[in-house]
Design a protein around this motif. Structure first.
Motif, PDB file in Angstrom:
ATOM      1  N   PRO A 151     -11.983 -36.559  32.649  1.00  0.00           N
ATOM      2  CA  PRO A 151     -11.703 -36.734  31.231  1.00  0.00           C
ATOM      3  C   PRO A 151     -12.925 -36.431  30.385  1.00  0.00           C
ATOM      4  CG  PRO A 151     -10.869 -38.594  32.509  1.00  0.00           C
ATOM      5  CD  PRO A 151     -11.729 -37.778  33.424  1.00  0.00           C
ATOM      6  N   GLU A 152     -12.720 -36.368  29.094  1.00  0.00           N
ATOM      7  CA  GLU A 152     -13.789 -36.032  28.161  1.00  0.00           C
ATOM      8  C   GLU A 152     -14.973 -36.982  28.318  1.00  0.00           C
ATOM      9  OE1 GLU A 152     -14.099 -35.054  23.370  1.00  0.00           O
ATOM     10  OE2 GLU A 152     -12.614 -36.487  24.103  1.00  0.00           O
ATOM     11  N   GLY A 153     -16.200 -36.439  28.382  1.00  0.00           N
ATOM     12  CA  GLY A 153     -17.395 -37.259  28.479  1.00  0.00           C
ATOM     13  C   GLY A 153     -18.402 -36.711  29.461  1.00  0.00           C
ATOM     14  N   ALA A 157     -16.224 -44.249  24.769  1.00  0.00           N
ATOM     15  CA  ALA A 157     -15.311 -43.344  25.469  1.00  0.00           C
ATOM     16  C   ALA A 157     -13.949 -44.004  25.644  1.00  0.00           C
ATOM     17  CB  ALA A 157     -15.889 -42.963  26.830  1.00  0.00           C
ATOM     18  N   LYS A 158     -12.886 -43.238  25.474  1.00  0.00           N
ATOM     19  CA  LYS A 158     -11.542 -43.770  25.658  1.00  0.00           C
ATOM     20  C   LYS A 158     -11.242 -44.041  27.125  1.00  0.00           C
ATOM     21  CE  LYS A 158     -10.014 -41.355  21.528  1.00  0.00           C
ATOM     22  NZ  LYS A 158      -9.252 -40.223  20.963  1.00  0.00           N
ATOM     23  N   LEU A 171       0.140 -41.265  25.952  1.00  0.00           N
ATOM     24  CA  LEU A 171      -0.427 -41.711  27.222  1.00  0.00           C
ATOM     25  C   LEU A 171       0.426 -41.236  28.395  1.00  0.00           C
ATOM     26  CD1 LEU A 171      -2.665 -43.223  28.616  1.00  0.00           C
ATOM     27  CD2 LEU A 171      -1.370 -45.343  28.342  1.00  0.00           C
ATOM     28  N   SER A 172       1.742 -41.240  28.220  1.00  0.00           N
ATOM     29  CA  SER A 172       2.625 -40.746  29.274  1.00  0.00           C
ATOM     30  C   SER A 172       2.402 -39.253  29.513  1.00  0.00           C
ATOM     31  CB  SER A 172       4.084 -40.997  28.883  1.00  0.00           C
ATOM     32  OG  SER A 172       4.958 -40.444  29.837  1.00  0.00           O
ATOM     33  N   GLY A 173       2.286 -38.473  28.421  1.00  0.00           N
ATOM     34  CA  GLY A 173       2.039 -37.037  28.568  1.00  0.00           C
ATOM     35  C   GLY A 173       0.703 -36.741  29.193  1.00  0.00           C
ATOM     36  N   TRP A 174      -0.342 -37.485  28.793  1.00  0.00           N
ATOM     37  CA  TRP A 174      -1.687 -37.314  29.356  1.00  0.00           C
ATOM     38  C   TRP A 174      -1.671 -37.584  30.857  1.00  0.00           C
ATOM     39  CZ3 TRP A 174      -5.343 -40.748  31.546  1.00  0.00           C
ATOM     40  CH2 TRP A 174      -6.654 -40.278  31.610  1.00  0.00           C
ATOM     41  N   THR A 175      -0.955 -38.630  31.268  1.00  0.00           N
ATOM     42  CA  THR A 175      -0.841 -38.974  32.685  1.00  0.00           C
ATOM     43  C   THR A 175      -0.151 -37.868  33.470  1.00  0.00           C
ATOM     44  OG1 THR A 175      -0.749 -41.331  32.125  1.00  0.00           O
ATOM     45  CG2 THR A 175       0.084 -40.683  34.286  1.00  0.00           C
ATOM     46  N   MET A 213      -6.449 -32.328  28.989  1.00  0.00           N
ATOM     47  CA  MET A 213      -6.641 -32.520  27.556  1.00  0.00           C
ATOM     48  C   MET A 213      -7.316 -33.858  27.296  1.00  0.00           C
ATOM     49  SD  MET A 213      -2.975 -31.151  26.084  1.00  0.00           S
ATOM     50  CE  MET A 213      -3.573 -31.150  24.385  1.00  0.00           C
ATOM     51  N   ALA A 214      -8.012 -33.938  26.164  1.00  0.00           N
ATOM     52  CA  ALA A 214      -8.587 -35.213  25.744  1.00  0.00           C
ATOM     53  C   ALA A 214      -7.465 -36.142  25.295  1.00  0.00           C
ATOM     54  CB  ALA A 214      -9.578 -34.993  24.602  1.00  0.00           C
TER      55      ALA A 214
END
Length: 634
Positions: free
Chosen positions: A65-67, A96-97, A232-236, A256-257
């Motif tokens: 993830p981003e970071g 950070a998320k 959150l579901s789409g990111w997962t 994606m972030a």
């Protein structure tokens, strides 16, 4: 309600002549241990920092993830039925998320049963198998848990299996996430392959702005699905598909972030539920005290004056100084309205950004699912094709690819140290095989210092970003301290400093390749022969090459491990003109359909086997930080 589905050798030189017997045996022991352990080292190291991808060895990787991610703990566990390598990572990016990751991969190949998606754990939510079933050869599962990180971190595990699973990884996590934001999701992501590997990622994710993780979970379970749930579901789902591509297909795929807004530490400390402030009921409650203190007295004056227009004496209500109606009341009202308006605008902007990401996620997820489905279909077709006999292919002229370049150097004819028998022949054989698989080869034999350094400079000038590069060297090499040096044919070797000045530092060659931003770089060093300086009266260096490390995108292979000697022949009856390592290497590399990673491991296994037939231990050392999968011949 169902879960929302988004379908996203050199011989090296030691200068001290007066080592004691104990010290000598200690060095031998350390060298042998390095030969046994280091060749298998290809995974992340504790204290290393990574962006975008985490190399997992053998060309596999995991998207990050981003970071900026630091590996804070590296451990292994023997879990019932499987062995795991475990990597704990901490995000160094402020606020950070996704502050922490725990990445696990199995080191053994085996079958398994159902995924955790069928466990029916009472607190899990957003459970999805992403279109797979337990009967398929590739299974996927994601699910989430909501809890207070600080409380969870200090749990005393009653279940011994759970304790074993978490204890090593937790050593890389802090005791507390912080008072202002201890609420997190544990997003559990698993992709496993029948008769193959198992990959699991536990991502610790902050909840969206204005709610705790528990509230987020409870809203979802009661059917109150918000845009944040969908994001959150789409990111997962995208992360799951990326795991299949980056790790199993060995095609690095970034993710994606996570776009929904989260609370900063200051926001949480000042207002635990910021979104509630902008709700309609808060607006009405705010308006009431403004009316009672500023507007109601002014409204009461009009009826009093109308009731007695001819009264000879003014009533007390009529004699009200102008200052009795304070002007600040209007300012307070405007300020409150302005604040609410700003909050509405901020919410509208957040909703707009979330809607944009939902659309982008939907498109990216569809693309990844299509690519993964195509990869599965291609693998099945390849199995069918392998089972169908093909007529022998007609010989054809080798094709040279513009982005494949190789520098091949073989030094035999040394003037001041012992000559070698096979290095030149090894270089010739390697150059021929590389040309057969499409490399443009720059071959040099018996280079003195000046010509050696010039050959490296010329080769560097021919490289471009994105090239696939191979550097092969056969000849003498030495270890000075922890560094490895390749020896030109005119090296003197009277003093250690002179050797450092005249020889070629291997790490400098590797650094040059990294600076050119090559797509893939492989260095093959067949220099683990006997110490060329042992008869100089003063010992300079020892046998073999020092352990090294590869940069991201590089692989390095030594013909023997630290402290070992590479064999030129398998006894007096061996009439092969090439050394043991090179003769096997050139045979393996021209076999079609084998990845470079598999070629190198086949070479190592065969060298070990044949060396043991004559009572010799030779284990080629491999250092692997390549990302992606590469082939000599498809």
């Amino acid at each position: 309600m169902s879960t929302i589905s988004f379908t996203k050798r050199a011989t090296l030189i030691q200068p001290n002549l007066f080592f004691t017997v104990v010290q000598r045996w200690l060095l031998v022991f350390v060298g042998l241990m390095a030969c046994v352990i280091l060749p298998a080292t290809a995974q992340p190291a504790k204290g290393s920092v990574y962006r975008d991808f985490l190399p997992m060895g053998s060309g596999a990787s995991v998207a990050l993830p981003e970071g900026v991610w630091e590996a804070t703990q590296v451990t292994t566990i023997d879990y019932p039925g499987s062995n795991w390598e475990v990597y704990t990572l901490k995000n160094q990016q402020p606020d950070a998320k996704v502050p922490f990751l725990i990445v696990r991969q199995t080191t053994t190949v085996g079958r398994w049963g159902n995924t955790n998606c069928l466990s029916n754990a009472p607190n899990q939510f957003m459970v999805s198998e992403h279109g797979t079933t337990s009967s398929q050869t590739l299974n996927k599962c994601s699910r989430m848990f909501a809890f207070n990180f600080d409380s969870w971190r200090t749990l005393s595990w009653a279940d011994q299996n759970a304790k074993k699973w978490w204890s090593g990884a937790l050593e890389g996590l802090p005791e507390k996430l912080g008072r202002s934001r201890p609420s997190v999701f544990q997003v559990e992501l698993t992709v496993q392959q029948f008769n193959g590997k198992n990959l699991r990622i536990d991502a610790f994710v902050l909840p969206p702005k204005g709610m705790t993780a528990v509230k987020f979970r409870d809203d979802f379970k009661t059917g109150q699905v918000l845009a944040e749930h969908q994001i959150l579901s789409g990111w997962t789902s995208i992360y799951i598909e990326s795991m299949q591509q980056s790790y199993f297909n060995k095609k690095p795929q970034p993710i994606m972030a996570l776009a929904y807004p989260v609370n900063t530490g200051e926001q949480l400390a000042a207002a635990p539920e910021p979104l509630v402030v902008a709700a309609p009921r808060i607006e009405s409650e705010t308006s009431k005290p403004v009316q009672s203190t500023a507007l109601l007295p002014a409204v009461a004056l009009a009826p009093a004056n109308q009731a007695s227009p001819s009264a000879s004496k003014p009533t007390p209500a009529a004699v009200v100084p102008p200052a009795s109606v304070p002007a600040p009341a209007v300012v307070v009202d405007n300020s409150a309205q302005l604040k609410l308006e700003q909050e509405r605008r901020a919410m509208d902007e957040e909703k707009r950004k979330m809607a944009q990401q939902l659309e982008a996620m939907t498109q990216m997820l569809a693309k990844l699912q299509q690519e993964n489905a195509a990869a599965v279909a291609a693998a099945k077709a390849k199995e069918v094709a392998a089972a169908t006999p093909e007529p022998p292919a007609k010989p054809s002229q080798p094709v040279t690819y513009a982005n494949r370049k190789a520098l091949v150097i073989g030094n035999d004819l040394y003037t001041h140290v012992p000559k070698l028998n096979n290095a030149g022949a090894d270089a010739e054989a390697m150059a021929k095989s590389l040309e057969a698989v499409g490399y443009k080869v720059f071959k040099h034999l018996n280079l003195d210092e000046k010509k050696f350094k010039q050959a490296i400079r010329d080769f560097r000038q021919n490289l471009s970003g994105g090239d696939e590069v191979l550097f092969f060297y056969a000849g003498h090499g030495v270890q000075l301290g922890n560094a490895n040096y390749l020896l030109p044919t005119d090296v003197q070797g009277d003093q250690e400093d002179q050797v450092k000045d005249d020889a070629i530092l291997l790490q400098k060659v590797l650094d040059d390749l990294e600076e050119k931003k090559t797509k893939f770089a492989l260095a093959v060093i067949d220099a683990c022969r006997d110490n060329p300086f042992k008869s100089k009266g003063r010992a300079i260096g020892g046998r073999g090459l020092a352990p090294t490390s590869a940069a991201t995108g590089q692989m390095i292979m030594f013909s023997a491990g630290s402290g070992q000697q590479a064999l030129d022949r398998l006894g007096d009856n061996d009439k092969e003109k090439n050394g043991l390592f090179t003769r096997i290497f050139v045979k393996e590399m021209v076999k079609p359909g084998l990845s470079v990673d598999r070629v190198l491991r086949n070479v190592r296994n065969e060298v070990v086997r044949l060396a043991r037939t004559v009572g010799h231990e030779q284990t080629p050392a491999l250092y692997d930080q390549a990302i992606g999968e590469f082939y000599f011949r498809q």
